[in-house]
Design a protein around this motif. Structure first.
Motif, PDB file in Angstrom:
ATOM      1  N   PHE A   1       6.609   7.234   6.410  1.00  0.00           N
ATOM      2  CA  PHE A   1       6.486   8.241   5.433  1.00  0.00           C
ATOM      3  C   PHE A   1       7.858   8.549   5.044  1.00  0.00           C
ATOM      4  N   GLY A   2       7.870   9.010   3.694  1.00  0.00           N
ATOM      5  CA  GLY A   2       9.175   9.330   3.296  1.00  0.00           C
ATOM      6  C   GLY A   2       9.653  10.698   3.689  1.00  0.00           C
TER       7      GLY A   2
ATOM      8  N   SER B   1       2.375   1.327   3.807  1.00  0.00           N
ATOM      9  CA  SER B   1       1.937   0.453   4.860  1.00  0.00           C
ATOM     10  C   SER B   1       1.720  -0.950   4.099  1.00  0.00           C
TER      11      SER B   1
ATOM     12  N   PRO C   1      -1.368  -3.683   9.145  1.00  0.00           N
ATOM     13  CA  PRO C   1      -1.724  -2.229   8.833  1.00  0.00           C
ATOM     14  C   PRO C   1      -1.831  -1.208   9.797  1.00  0.00           C
ATOM     15  N   ASN C   2      -1.157  -1.379  11.050  1.00  0.00           N
ATOM     16  CA  ASN C   2      -1.497  -0.571  12.085  1.00  0.00           C
ATOM     17  C   ASN C   2      -0.393   0.784  12.165  1.00  0.00           C
ATOM     18  N   THR C   3       0.353   0.968  11.148  1.00  0.00           N
ATOM     19  CA  THR C   3       0.969   1.942  11.046  1.00  0.00           C
ATOM     20  C   THR C   3       1.417   2.456   9.546  1.00  0.00           C
ATOM     21  N   GLN C   4       1.757   3.681   9.108  1.00  0.00           N
ATOM     22  CA  GLN C   4       2.076   4.003   7.637  1.00  0.00           C
ATOM     23  C   GLN C   4       3.420   4.830   8.125  1.00  0.00           C
TER      24      GLN C   4
ATOM     25  N   TYR D   1       0.267  12.385   0.250  1.00  0.00           N
ATOM     26  CA  TYR D   1      -0.256  13.436   1.076  1.00  0.00           C
ATOM     27  C   TYR D   1       0.272  14.711   0.595  1.00  0.00           C
TER      28      TYR D   1
ATOM     29  N   TYR E   1       0.605   5.810  -0.651  1.00  0.00           N
ATOM     30  CA  TYR E   1      -0.114   6.976  -0.512  1.00  0.00           C
ATOM     31  C   TYR E   1       0.580   8.194  -0.756  1.00  0.00           C
TER      32      TYR E   1
ATOM     33  N   TYR F   1      -4.325   7.314  -3.239  1.00  0.00           N
ATOM     34  CA  TYR F   1      -3.778   5.912  -2.327  1.00  0.00           C
ATOM     35  C   TYR F   1      -3.722   4.691  -3.315  1.00  0.00           C
TER      36      TYR F   1
ATOM     37  N   PHE G   1      -3.692   0.331  -3.032  1.00  0.00           N
ATOM     38  CA  PHE G   1      -3.505  -0.612  -2.104  1.00  0.00           C
ATOM     39  C   PHE G   1      -2.567  -2.040  -2.975  1.00  0.00           C
TER      40      PHE G   1
ATOM     41  N   LEU H   1      -5.062  13.709   2.521  1.00  0.00           N
ATOM     42  CA  LEU H   1      -4.756  12.573   1.466  1.00  0.00           C
ATOM     43  C   LEU H   1      -5.009  12.996   0.050  1.00  0.00           C
TER      44      LEU H   1
ATOM     45  N   PHE I   1       4.189  14.268   0.988  1.00  0.00           N
ATOM     46  CA  PHE I   1       4.658  12.946   1.565  1.00  0.00           C
ATOM     47  C   PHE I   1       4.247  11.676   1.036  1.00  0.00           C
TER      48      PHE I   1
ATOM     49  N   ARG J   1       0.771  -1.139  -0.116  1.00  0.00           N
ATOM     50  CA  ARG J   1      -0.037   0.074   0.051  1.00  0.00           C
ATOM     51  C   ARG J   1       0.881   1.324   0.158  1.00  0.00           C
TER      52      ARG J   1
END
Lengths: 111, 113
Positions: B104-105, B94, B99-102, B35, B33, B48, B50, B45, B90, B31
Protein backbone atom coordinates in the motif's frame (compact mmCIF):
# COMPACT_ATOMS: atom_id res chain seq x y z
CA UNK A 1 -19.86 -11.77 -3.00
CA UNK A 2 -18.33 -11.97 0.42
CA UNK A 3 -19.26 -11.13 3.98
CA UNK A 4 -16.43 -10.67 6.46
CA UNK A 5 -16.99 -10.06 10.17
CA UNK A 6 -14.54 -9.11 12.88
CA UNK A 7 -14.97 -7.32 16.21
CA UNK A 8 -14.78 -3.55 16.13
CA UNK A 9 -12.51 -3.02 19.09
CA UNK A 10 -10.51 -4.94 21.71
CA UNK A 11 -8.48 -3.85 24.70
CA UNK A 12 -5.61 -5.79 26.26
CA UNK A 13 -2.75 -5.27 28.67
CA UNK A 14 0.90 -5.00 27.75
CA UNK A 15 2.54 -8.43 27.89
CA UNK A 16 -0.75 -10.28 27.50
CA UNK A 17 -2.23 -12.21 24.55
CA UNK A 18 -5.09 -11.10 22.34
CA UNK A 19 -6.99 -13.16 19.78
CA UNK A 20 -8.83 -11.39 16.95
CA UNK A 21 -11.46 -13.50 15.24
CA UNK A 22 -12.61 -13.21 11.66
CA UNK A 23 -15.49 -15.09 10.05
CA UNK A 24 -16.22 -15.02 6.36
CA UNK A 25 -18.62 -16.29 3.75
CA UNK A 26 -17.32 -16.58 0.21
CA UNK A 27 -18.18 -18.32 -3.03
CA UNK A 28 -14.61 -19.24 -3.98
CA UNK A 29 -12.09 -19.00 -1.18
CA UNK A 30 -8.45 -18.65 -2.21
CA UNK A 31 -6.63 -17.27 0.79
CA UNK A 32 -7.03 -15.17 3.90
CA UNK A 33 -4.80 -12.25 4.81
CA UNK A 34 -4.16 -10.20 7.92
CA UNK A 35 -2.88 -6.64 7.72
CA UNK A 36 -1.84 -4.22 10.46
CA UNK A 37 -2.68 -0.55 10.14
CA UNK A 38 -1.52 2.15 12.53
CA UNK A 39 -3.70 5.23 12.71
CA UNK A 40 -3.26 7.43 9.64
CA UNK A 41 -0.83 5.03 8.00
CA UNK A 42 -0.94 2.45 5.23
CA UNK A 43 -1.85 -1.18 5.95
CA UNK A 44 1.12 -3.53 6.13
CA UNK A 45 1.01 -7.25 5.43
CA UNK A 46 1.18 -9.58 8.44
CA UNK A 47 0.18 -13.06 7.38
CA UNK A 48 -1.41 -15.28 4.76
CA UNK A 49 -3.26 -18.59 5.17
CA UNK A 50 -4.63 -20.73 2.37
CA UNK A 51 -4.58 -24.16 4.03
CA UNK A 52 -6.09 -25.12 7.37
CA UNK A 53 -3.89 -24.73 10.39
CA UNK A 54 -1.65 -22.35 12.22
CA UNK A 55 1.02 -20.12 10.70
CA UNK A 56 3.45 -18.68 13.23
CA UNK A 57 5.64 -15.67 12.64
CA UNK A 58 7.37 -14.43 15.76
CA UNK A 59 4.86 -12.95 18.21
CA UNK A 60 2.06 -13.16 15.65
CA UNK A 61 0.22 -16.31 14.59
CA UNK A 62 -2.70 -16.80 12.24
CA UNK A 63 -5.09 -19.74 12.12
CA UNK A 64 -7.50 -20.85 9.42
CA UNK A 65 -10.39 -23.29 9.29
CA UNK A 66 -11.85 -23.32 5.78
CA UNK A 67 -14.75 -25.62 6.69
CA UNK A 68 -15.86 -23.17 9.39
CA UNK A 69 -15.10 -20.01 7.43
CA UNK A 70 -13.04 -18.86 10.37
CA UNK A 71 -9.65 -17.35 11.07
CA UNK A 72 -7.96 -15.73 14.01
CA UNK A 73 -4.89 -13.60 14.52
CA UNK A 74 -3.08 -14.19 17.79
CA UNK A 75 -0.83 -11.49 19.18
CA UNK A 76 1.44 -12.62 22.01
CA UNK A 77 3.58 -10.65 24.47
CA UNK A 78 1.71 -7.51 23.55
CA UNK A 79 3.70 -4.32 23.24
CA UNK A 80 2.43 -0.76 23.23
CA UNK A 81 3.41 -0.47 19.55
CA UNK A 82 0.91 -3.22 18.74
CA UNK A 83 -1.91 -0.73 19.29
CA UNK A 84 -3.35 -0.56 15.78
CA UNK A 85 -6.18 -1.78 13.61
CA UNK A 86 -5.99 -5.33 12.28
CA UNK A 87 -7.68 -6.02 8.97
CA UNK A 88 -8.89 -9.43 7.83
CA UNK A 89 -9.13 -9.83 4.04
CA UNK A 90 -10.28 -12.70 1.84
CA UNK A 91 -9.24 -13.47 -1.72
CA UNK A 92 -11.60 -15.21 -4.11
CA UNK A 93 -10.14 -17.75 -6.52
CA UNK A 94 -11.78 -16.41 -9.66
CA UNK A 95 -10.78 -12.80 -9.03
CA UNK A 96 -7.02 -12.93 -9.31
CA UNK A 97 -5.54 -11.00 -6.48
CA UNK A 98 -8.61 -8.96 -5.62
CA UNK A 99 -9.12 -8.80 -1.86
CA UNK A 100 -12.24 -8.05 0.14
CA UNK A 101 -11.55 -6.51 3.55
CA UNK A 102 -13.43 -6.69 6.80
CA UNK A 103 -14.09 -3.53 8.78
CA UNK A 104 -10.98 -3.96 10.93
CA UNK A 105 -10.47 -4.52 14.65
CA UNK A 106 -8.92 -1.70 16.63
CA UNK A 107 -6.68 -3.08 19.38
CA UNK A 108 -5.72 -0.84 22.26
CA UNK A 109 -2.82 -2.01 24.40
CA UNK A 110 -2.75 -0.53 27.89
CA UNK A 111 0.21 -0.44 30.28
CA UNK B 1 12.59 6.13 -1.32
CA UNK B 2 9.10 4.72 -0.94
CA UNK B 3 8.10 1.97 -3.36
CA UNK B 4 4.50 3.20 -3.71
CA UNK B 5 3.87 6.93 -3.66
CA UNK B 6 0.64 8.91 -3.76
CA UNK B 7 0.05 12.55 -4.55
CA UNK B 8 -1.32 14.66 -3.06
CA UNK B 9 -1.20 13.42 0.53
CA UNK B 10 -3.95 15.77 1.64
CA UNK B 11 -6.53 17.66 -0.38
CA UNK B 12 -9.49 19.82 0.49
CA UNK B 13 -11.86 20.64 -2.33
CA UNK B 14 -15.39 21.82 -2.97
CA UNK B 15 -18.45 20.01 -4.22
CA UNK B 16 -18.51 19.77 -8.01
CA UNK B 17 -14.78 20.09 -8.55
CA UNK B 18 -12.77 17.59 -10.58
CA UNK B 19 -10.02 15.91 -8.60
CA UNK B 20 -7.23 13.56 -9.66
CA UNK B 21 -5.27 11.41 -7.25
CA UNK B 22 -2.06 9.92 -8.55
CA UNK B 23 -0.18 6.76 -7.68
CA UNK B 24 3.27 5.71 -8.79
CA UNK B 25 5.27 2.60 -7.97
CA UNK B 26 8.85 1.51 -8.44
CA UNK B 27 8.26 -2.12 -7.49
CA UNK B 28 7.77 -3.26 -11.08
CA UNK B 29 4.42 -4.80 -10.20
CA UNK B 30 1.85 -5.35 -12.91
CA UNK B 31 -1.25 -5.07 -10.70
CA UNK B 32 -2.53 -1.85 -9.16
CA UNK B 33 -5.57 -1.02 -7.05
CA UNK B 34 -7.47 1.94 -5.64
CA UNK B 35 -9.30 1.65 -2.31
CA UNK B 36 -11.16 4.06 -0.09
CA UNK B 37 -11.31 3.72 3.66
CA UNK B 38 -14.08 5.05 5.87
CA UNK B 39 -14.29 4.60 9.65
CA UNK B 40 -15.78 1.21 10.51
CA UNK B 41 -16.08 0.14 6.89
CA UNK B 42 -12.56 -1.08 6.27
CA UNK B 43 -11.04 -0.83 2.81
CA UNK B 44 -13.36 -0.95 -0.16
CA UNK B 45 -12.12 -1.56 -3.68
CA UNK B 46 -12.89 1.17 -6.23
CA UNK B 47 -10.99 0.01 -9.34
CA UNK B 48 -8.20 -2.38 -10.15
CA UNK B 49 -5.91 -3.03 -13.08
CA UNK B 50 -3.96 -6.19 -13.83
CA UNK B 51 -1.93 -4.60 -16.61
CA UNK B 52 -1.88 -1.43 -18.70
CA UNK B 53 -4.73 -2.57 -20.97
CA UNK B 54 -6.86 -4.08 -18.22
CA UNK B 55 -9.17 -1.96 -16.06
CA UNK B 56 -11.88 -3.41 -13.82
CA UNK B 57 -14.54 -1.96 -11.57
CA UNK B 58 -14.48 -2.77 -7.90
CA UNK B 59 -17.38 -2.77 -5.49
CA UNK B 60 -17.83 1.03 -5.33
CA UNK B 61 -16.81 2.46 -8.71
CA UNK B 62 -19.75 4.86 -9.20
CA UNK B 63 -18.54 8.48 -9.25
CA UNK B 64 -14.95 7.50 -9.97
CA UNK B 65 -12.83 6.81 -13.03
CA UNK B 66 -9.25 5.61 -13.48
CA UNK B 67 -6.42 5.72 -15.97
CA UNK B 68 -3.45 3.36 -16.18
CA UNK B 69 -0.99 5.59 -18.00
CA UNK B 70 1.90 3.16 -17.69
CA UNK B 71 2.74 0.05 -15.73
CA UNK B 72 4.03 2.25 -12.93
CA UNK B 73 1.21 4.80 -12.83
CA UNK B 74 -2.46 4.50 -11.93
CA UNK B 75 -4.57 7.59 -11.35
CA UNK B 76 -8.01 7.96 -9.82
CA UNK B 77 -10.37 10.77 -10.82
CA UNK B 78 -13.47 12.18 -9.24
CA UNK B 79 -15.21 13.97 -12.09
CA UNK B 80 -17.53 15.97 -9.84
CA UNK B 81 -16.66 15.55 -6.18
CA UNK B 82 -19.40 15.21 -3.57
CA UNK B 83 -19.14 15.34 0.24
CA UNK B 84 -19.69 11.60 0.74
CA UNK B 85 -16.48 11.01 -1.18
CA UNK B 86 -14.61 12.43 1.77
CA UNK B 87 -12.37 9.54 2.80
CA UNK B 88 -8.84 8.18 3.00
CA UNK B 89 -7.77 6.79 -0.38
CA UNK B 90 -5.10 4.13 -0.77
CA UNK B 91 -3.31 2.86 -3.82
CA UNK B 92 -1.85 -0.66 -3.71
CA UNK B 93 0.23 -2.90 -5.95
CA UNK B 94 0.85 -6.62 -6.26
CA UNK B 95 2.85 -8.89 -8.50
CA UNK B 96 1.38 -11.63 -10.67
CA UNK B 97 4.25 -13.95 -9.84
CA UNK B 98 3.98 -13.28 -6.10
CA UNK B 99 0.30 -12.62 -5.51
CA UNK B 100 0.19 -13.27 -1.81
CA UNK B 101 0.36 -9.70 -0.67
CA UNK B 102 -0.52 -6.17 -1.68
CA UNK B 103 1.75 -3.21 -0.94
CA UNK B 104 0.00 0.00 0.00
CA UNK B 105 0.91 3.60 -0.59
CA UNK B 106 0.80 6.14 2.26
CA UNK B 107 -2.73 7.28 1.47
CA UNK B 108 -4.42 10.50 0.38
CA UNK B 109 -6.80 12.20 2.76
CA UNK B 110 -9.51 13.87 0.69
CA UNK B 111 -12.09 16.25 2.10
CA UNK B 112 -14.97 17.46 -0.04
CA UNK B 113 -16.78 20.46 1.38
Amino acid sequence: GQNIDQPTEMTATEGAIVQINCTYQTSGFNGLFWYQQHAGEAPTFLSYNVLDGLEEKGRFSSFLSRSKGYSYLLLKELQMKDSASYLCAVREGAAGNKLTFGGGTRVLVKP
Amino acid sequence: DADVTQTPRNRITKTGKRIMLECSQTKGHDRMYWYRQDPGLGLRLIYYSFDVKDINKGEISDGYSVSRQAQAKFSLSLESAIPNQTALYFCATSDFALPNTQYFGPGTRLTVL
